[in-house]
Design a protein around this motif. Structure first.
Motif, PDB file in Angstrom:
ATOM      1  N   GLU A 114       0.846  -1.216   0.000  1.00 28.85           N
ATOM      2  CA  GLU A 114       0.000   0.000   0.000  1.00 28.85           C
ATOM      3  C   GLU A 114       0.873   1.254   0.000  1.00 28.85           C
ATOM      4  OE1 GLU A 114      -0.477  -2.721   1.935  1.00 28.85           O
ATOM      5  OE2 GLU A 114      -2.381  -2.581   3.005  1.00 28.85           O
ATOM      6  N   ALA A 115       1.992   1.177   0.726  1.00 31.65           N
ATOM      7  CA  ALA A 115       2.880   2.347   0.765  1.00 31.65           C
ATOM      8  C   ALA A 115       3.395   2.647  -0.642  1.00 31.65           C
ATOM      9  CB  ALA A 115       4.045   2.103   1.720  1.00 31.65           C
ATOM     10  N   ARG A 116       3.801   1.612  -1.346  1.00 28.72           N
ATOM     11  CA  ARG A 116       4.320   1.837  -2.707  1.00 28.72           C
ATOM     12  C   ARG A 116       3.242   2.454  -3.596  1.00 28.72           C
ATOM     13  NH1 ARG A 116       9.297  -0.246  -3.341  1.00 28.72           N
ATOM     14  NH2 ARG A 116       9.924  -1.801  -1.802  1.00 28.72           N
ATOM     15  N   ARG A 117       1.997   1.993  -3.431  1.00 29.40           N
ATOM     16  CA  ARG A 117       0.897   2.572  -4.223  1.00 29.40           C
ATOM     17  C   ARG A 117       0.649   4.027  -3.811  1.00 29.40           C
ATOM     18  NH1 ARG A 117      -1.697  -2.202  -3.893  1.00 29.40           N
ATOM     19  NH2 ARG A 117      -3.018  -1.575  -2.159  1.00 29.40           N
ATOM     20  N   PHE A 118       0.665   4.277  -2.502  1.00 23.89           N
ATOM     21  CA  PHE A 118       0.388   5.630  -1.996  1.00 23.89           C
ATOM     22  C   PHE A 118       1.431   6.616  -2.510  1.00 23.89           C
ATOM     23  CE2 PHE A 118       0.398   9.128   1.005  1.00 23.89           C
ATOM     24  CZ  PHE A 118      -0.942   9.307   1.328  1.00 23.89           C
ATOM     25  N   PHE A 119       2.689   6.150  -2.632  1.00 20.98           N
ATOM     26  CA  PHE A 119       3.762   7.065  -3.040  1.00 20.98           C
ATOM     27  C   PHE A 119       3.573   7.583  -4.460  1.00 20.98           C
ATOM     28  CE2 PHE A 119       6.911   4.987   0.098  1.00 20.98           C
ATOM     29  CZ  PHE A 119       6.250   5.602   1.136  1.00 20.98           C
ATOM     30  N   ARG A 120       2.684   6.940  -5.229  1.00 21.19           N
ATOM     31  CA  ARG A 120       2.423   7.456  -6.583  1.00 21.19           C
ATOM     32  C   ARG A 120       1.551   8.711  -6.529  1.00 21.19           C
ATOM     33  NH1 ARG A 120       0.359   2.094  -8.400  1.00 21.19           N
ATOM     34  NH2 ARG A 120       2.161   0.755  -8.157  1.00 21.19           N
ATOM     35  N   ARG A 121       0.911   8.959  -5.385  1.00 24.39           N
ATOM     36  CA  ARG A 121       0.068  10.164  -5.262  1.00 24.39           C
ATOM     37  C   ARG A 121       0.947  11.394  -5.128  1.00 24.39           C
ATOM     38  NH1 ARG A 121      -5.228   9.186  -2.741  1.00 24.39           N
ATOM     39  NH2 ARG A 121      -5.412   6.982  -2.321  1.00 24.39           N
ATOM     40  N   THR A 122       0.518  12.463  -5.765  1.00 25.14           N
ATOM     41  CA  THR A 122       1.199  13.736  -5.563  1.00 25.14           C
ATOM     42  C   THR A 122       0.607  14.377  -4.307  1.00 25.14           C
ATOM     43  OG1 THR A 122       1.187  13.954  -7.930  1.00 25.14           O
ATOM     44  CG2 THR A 122       1.724  15.928  -6.707  1.00 25.14           C
ATOM     45  N   PRO A 123       1.441  14.876  -3.402  1.00 28.69           N
ATOM     46  CA  PRO A 123       0.875  15.592  -2.249  1.00 28.69           C
ATOM     47  C   PRO A 123      -0.063  16.709  -2.728  1.00 28.69           C
ATOM     48  CG  PRO A 123       3.220  15.267  -1.958  1.00 28.69           C
ATOM     49  CD  PRO A 123       2.895  14.814  -3.351  1.00 28.69           C
ATOM     50  N   GLN A 124      -1.258  16.710  -2.199  1.00 26.41           N
ATOM     51  CA  GLN A 124      -2.261  17.643  -2.741  1.00 26.41           C
ATOM     52  C   GLN A 124      -3.176  18.141  -1.636  1.00 26.41           C
ATOM     53  OE1 GLN A 124      -5.124  15.799  -5.305  1.00 26.41           O
ATOM     54  NE2 GLN A 124      -5.251  17.588  -6.622  1.00 26.41           N
ATOM     55  N   THR A 125      -3.092  19.418  -1.354  1.00 27.23           N
ATOM     56  CA  THR A 125      -3.981  20.013  -0.353  1.00 27.23           C
ATOM     57  C   THR A 125      -5.004  20.893  -1.063  1.00 27.23           C
ATOM     58  OG1 THR A 125      -2.386  21.788  -0.119  1.00 27.23           O
ATOM     59  CG2 THR A 125      -2.293  20.042   1.519  1.00 27.23           C
ATOM     60  N   ASN A 126      -5.970  21.377  -0.321  1.00 32.90           N
ATOM     61  CA  ASN A 126      -6.907  22.385  -0.843  1.00 32.90           C
ATOM     62  C   ASN A 126      -7.079  23.399   0.282  1.00 32.90           C
ATOM     63  OD1 ASN A 126     -10.212  22.229  -2.456  1.00 32.90           O
ATOM     64  ND2 ASN A 126      -8.658  23.800  -2.469  1.00 32.90           N
ATOM     65  N   GLU A 127      -6.423  24.553   0.141  1.00 29.73           N
ATOM     66  CA  GLU A 127      -6.320  25.515   1.242  1.00 29.73           C
ATOM     67  C   GLU A 127      -7.417  26.575   1.157  1.00 29.73           C
ATOM     68  OE1 GLU A 127      -4.333  25.787   4.215  1.00 29.73           O
ATOM     69  OE2 GLU A 127      -6.071  27.109   4.244  1.00 29.73           O
ATOM     70  N   THR A 128      -8.402  26.472   2.037  1.00 27.81           N
ATOM     71  CA  THR A 128      -9.498  27.446   2.004  1.00 27.81           C
ATOM     72  C   THR A 128      -9.081  28.795   2.587  1.00 27.81           C
ATOM     73  OG1 THR A 128     -10.263  26.470   4.060  1.00 27.81           O
ATOM     74  CG2 THR A 128     -11.410  25.815   2.055  1.00 27.81           C
ATOM     75  N   GLY A 129      -7.937  28.845   3.311  1.00 34.13           N
ATOM     76  CA  GLY A 129      -7.442  30.145   3.781  1.00 34.13           C
ATOM     77  C   GLY A 129      -7.246  31.105   2.605  1.00 34.13           C
ATOM     78  N   ARG A 130      -6.990  30.549   1.426  1.00 28.84           N
ATOM     79  CA  ARG A 130      -6.773  31.413   0.235  1.00 28.84           C
ATOM     80  C   ARG A 130      -8.042  32.158  -0.175  1.00 28.84           C
ATOM     81  NH1 ARG A 130      -3.376  26.469  -2.089  1.00 28.84           N
ATOM     82  NH2 ARG A 130      -1.489  26.919  -0.908  1.00 28.84           N
ATOM     83  N   ALA A 131      -9.192  31.635   0.249  1.00 25.38           N
ATOM     84  CA  ALA A 131     -10.440  32.335  -0.073  1.00 25.38           C
ATOM     85  C   ALA A 131     -10.462  33.724   0.574  1.00 25.38           C
ATOM     86  CB  ALA A 131     -11.641  31.513   0.401  1.00 25.38           C
ATOM     87  N   GLY A 132      -9.725  33.876   1.683  1.00 23.22           N
ATOM     88  CA  GLY A 132      -9.667  35.173   2.365  1.00 23.22           C
ATOM     89  C   GLY A 132      -8.989  36.245   1.530  1.00 23.22           C
TER      90      GLY A 132
END
Ligand SMILES: C[S@@+](CC[C@H](N)C(=O)[O-])C[C@H]1O[C@@H](n2cnc3c(N)ncnc32)[C@H](O)[C@@H]1O
Length: 369
Positions: A114-132
């Protein structure tokens, strides 16, 4: 690349991220990565998981992928990890680091595939602070065009900022505190607008419809995708996590429409045909540095072409809370084509801002005082 060169680059990437965690105030993530670094140097499970990394481990955020996987499992109920994570109701204490180390390494060993599969994900956030910060741009565009807005967000992640008008805002300005939005919202965004006095915010900003695209849109109704989105927010950053959970609860009630698409083609399709009696606002926050030169040129030429055809009943705006390139500062600016100001439209620079939306410094040219 020779094995020892890759190894050195992975160790360097871990050291750099440990330093960054220290500066950004995450003792927990720092400890997780110190554990990873020590195990990597001892040729343990972390070395076997990362050794064959083909890209640049720092550019590809290999350390964040390691830390993300551990947090993902803590949120999934791993009994050894959870007591160290505030996000799971636990607390990290430096004297418990040996227990944390046992839990981290056991997690990698037990879930190696599972770790090897997870590492294919790009770190991805969605920052709602930017709405300010984006709020100021939306308000200005609505004030100037006196029309409802048709929102189009490229690089929208989970699309949470498409719901900006459903949040409550508490803003410190040079003219004193300002509030905006739904006072009973689950999410309050606090920010500071320093420097020049901003024009009054539009009391109501009507939205006709909203849609976004992302190369990897986060489907918040998919439990695993949602847990991964939560996992990228470090486990001891409680305020950020609270913002994310509140925004997700709002999005559950009215999920934003997202397409899996490359911004380059999608933007052109969204801005060429503009429905009348509304202003099409194509916007983005912290996406530009991720695009290559050909994608940027495609978007710029789509705007150049669309700018030729703007009429006063269907204006077009390009709102950016973004960097020009990765080394530059983030800033808020917009270009507006009113149909009366020619094919080039008008560029308005509002000011440099914090990349997560904590504050903005409004330029003198923007002074409404
Ligand atoms: C740093 S995140 C910002 C997300 C969101 N705009 C926010 O402010 O929270 C960058 C986003 O851009 C997306 N992205 C990167 N390249 C893209 C492309 N060519 N087309 C569409 N989205 C892209 C990524 O998948 C990621 O969701």
């Amino acid at each position: 690349m020779k094995k020892n060169q890759t190894g050195e680059r992975i160790a360097n990437a871990l050291e750099a991220q440990i330093h960054a965690c220290d500066l950004l105030g995450s003792p927990l993530t720092k400890a997780v990565l110190e554990i990873c670094l020590e195990n990597f140097k001892a040729d343990g499970i972390v070395a076997s998981l990362t050794r064959g990394w083909v890209g640049d481990p720092l550019d590809d955020n290999v350390p964040l992928r390691l830390a993300g996987f551990i947090h993902f499992n803590a949120l999934g109920g791993d009994a050894g990890l959870a007591p160290h994570f505030e996000s799971c109701g636990g607390v990290f204490a430096a004297d418990k680091k040996p227990d944390l180390a046992r839990a981290v390494l056991a997690c990698f060993i037990q879930h190696e595939a599972e770790a090897r599969r997870f590492f294919r994900r790009t770190p991805q956030t969605n920052e709602t602070g930017r709405a300010g910060i984006l709020l100021l741009g939306f308000s200005e565009i609505a004030r100037r065009t006196e029309l409802p807005l048709r929102l189009r967000e490229m690089g929208a992640s989970a699309g949470l900022n498409l719901l900006f008008d459903k949040f409550n805002y508490e803003i410190e300005t040079a003219n004193g505190p300002v509030t905006w939005g739904a006072a009973d919202s689950a999410l309050t965004i606090s920010t500071q607008w320093r420097g020049a006095v901003p024009p009054p915010l539009q009391a109501d900003i009507e939205i006709t419809d909203r849609a976004g695209c992302d190369l990897f849109p986060v489907a918040i109704n998919d439990a695993e995708a949602r847990r991964a989105l939560e996992a990228w927010v470090w486990g001891d950053m409680s305020a950020r996590r609270a913002r994310l959970l509140a925004a997700l609860s709002i999005a559950d009630a009215s999920p934003p429409e997202l397409q899996r698409a490359d911004a380059a083609g999608w933007v052109a399709a969204q801005i060429m045909q503009r429905p009348p009696r509304q202003t099409t606002v194509l916007y983005h926050s912290i996406v530009w540095p991720y695009l290559d030169v050909s994608q940027r040129m495609a978007i710029e030429s789509a705007f150049a072409q669309a700018g030729e055809t703007v009429t006063p009943d269907a204006p077009l705006a390009w709102l950016k809370m973004d960097h020009d390139h990765i080394q530059s500062f983030s800033h808020l600016s917009y270009r507006l084509w009113t149909g009366d100001n020619g094919p080039e439209g008008e560029d308005v620079f509002i000011g440099p801002c914090h990349p997560h939306g904590a504050d903005i410094e409004l330029t003198e040219a923007f002074d409404a005082g």
